[in-house]
Design an enzyme around this catalytic site. Structure first.
Site, short mmCIF file in Angstrom:
data_model
loop_
_atom_site.label_atom_id
_atom_site.label_comp_id
_atom_site.label_asym_id
_atom_site.label_seq_id
_atom_site.Cartn_x
_atom_site.Cartn_y
_atom_site.Cartn_z
N ASP A 58 0.84 -1.21 0.00
CA ASP A 58 0.00 0.00 0.00
C ASP A 58 0.87 1.26 0.00
O ASP A 58 0.37 2.38 -0.07
CB ASP A 58 -1.02 -0.01 1.15
CG ASP A 58 -0.37 0.06 2.52
OD1 ASP A 58 0.86 -0.05 2.62
OD2 ASP A 58 -1.12 0.22 3.52
N GLU A 113 -1.09 -5.23 8.91
CA GLU A 113 -0.29 -4.59 9.96
C GLU A 113 -0.91 -4.80 11.34
O GLU A 113 -2.15 -4.81 11.46
CB GLU A 113 -0.18 -3.08 9.68
CG GLU A 113 0.54 -2.76 8.39
CD GLU A 113 0.69 -1.26 8.15
OE1 GLU A 113 0.40 -0.45 9.06
OE2 GLU A 113 1.11 -0.91 7.03
N GLU A 166 9.40 -3.63 10.67
CA GLU A 166 9.73 -2.34 10.05
C GLU A 166 10.25 -1.34 11.08
O GLU A 166 9.64 -1.15 12.15
CB GLU A 166 8.50 -1.75 9.34
CG GLU A 166 8.79 -0.38 8.72
CD GLU A 166 7.86 0.05 7.61
OE1 GLU A 166 6.96 -0.72 7.24
OE2 GLU A 166 8.06 1.17 7.12
O1 KIV Z 1 3.51 -1.00 1.72
C1 KIV Z 1 4.66 -1.47 1.65
O2 KIV Z 1 5.35 -1.33 0.65
C2 KIV Z 1 5.16 -2.21 2.80
C3 KIV Z 1 6.60 -2.58 2.82
C4 KIV Z 1 7.44 -1.40 2.88
C5 KIV Z 1 6.90 -3.56 3.87
O3 KIV Z 1 4.42 -2.50 3.68
#
Ligand code: KIV
Length: 267
Positions: free
Chosen positions: A47, A117, A184
């Site tokens: 996203d 998440e 992250e």
């Molecule tokens: O949205 C994304 O690209 C991510 C990655 C950076 C892990 O969640």
């Protein structure tokens, strides 16, 4: 010859064998093909496209329909890769039934897994999705969809209590059924301890070198996006600079009549 598609079990095997996992984001068919040609076999339709493709400040306004569109085109171009789709904000925070149905829609357009998440608060969703046959990659530490609650994109798990919480979160998402977990923006030491504490692969972004794999946003890695460049990004190319140079040359050639020449014209 068609090689078989990478699966979630291949990633888990790599952890057991001590082989690192390289993953990047992809948002369209052209880049999906380029990523595969480079030998990478795990793609995340992140996203993050809200920021790098749509030009928004954060990922919060990205919709299910937008994520499904990008997932469909990436999945149709990626022939060998494991394609993972990011569940956008509010697509899994409602009822468990809605969360499972939304996750299932990504499999219908070609993804093989979804990512979401959070930790304790999403455990019941992870379990339900996995029970219904939808593999889930968890994402803990700095979770961009909670940017306002976190007070910005801040490094997590700096204090010992934060490290302990991160380890508990890692163990909890594994117990709930996640096949892998993204860590992250956490300290390298915290990521190392989580990686040792869980048997599923940890995929780091801004989480040091001890993780079982690494993920970067494709536009960051290629130097296409430079509105802000986090410390954890390594630019392996400078495609924005190269693009501006090429476009300037094109503009000059058109203005001076150099383009098109006879080579680019039909007789
Ligand atoms: O949205 C994304 O690209 C991510 C990655 C950076 C892990 O969640």
């Amino acid at each position: 010859m068609m090689t078989s598609r990478t699966t979630i079990f291949d990633l888990q095997k790599r952890k057991r064998q001590g082989k690192k996992i390289a993953m990047v984001t992809a948002y369209d068919a052209t880049f999906a093909r380029i990523v595969e040609e480079a030998g990478l076999d795990v793609m995340l339709v992140g996203d993050s496209l809200g920021v790098v493709v749509q030009g928004k400040e954060d990922t919060l306004s990205v919709t299910m329909e937008e994520m499904l569109y990008h997932t469909r085109i990436v999945a149709s171009a990626a022939k060998k890769s494991l394609v993972i789709a990011d569940m956008p904000f509010l697509s899994y925070q409602g009822t468990i039934e809605d969360a499972v149905c939304n996750a299932g829609r990504f499999l219908q357009v070609g993804a093989a897994a979804v990512k979401l998440e959070g930790s304790i608060v999403v455990l019941d969703r992870i379990t339900a999705m996995v029970e219904f046959g939808i593999p889930v990659m968890a994402h803990i530490g700095m979770t961009p969809q909670s940017v306002h609650q976190l007070g910005g994109y801040r490094v997590q798990a700096k204090a010992q209590s934060g490290v302990e919480r991160l380890i508990e979160d890692g163990k909890a998402v594994e117990a709930a059924g996640a096949f892998a977990v993204v860590l992250e923006a956490v300290t390298a030491e915290a990521a190392k301890e989580v990686t040792a504490a869980v048997s599923i692969p940890t995929i780091g972004i801004g989480a040091g070198s001890a993780c079982d794999g690494q993920v970067l946003v494709l536009y960051d890695l290629l130097g296409l996006f430079d509105v802000f460049v986090p410390k954890f990004v390594k630019q392996y190319a400078h495609l924005k600079t190269a693009s501006v140079k090429a476009l300037r040359q094109f503009r000059r050639d058109v203005e001076t009549g150099k383009f098109p020449s006879s080579r680019e014209s039909y007789d």
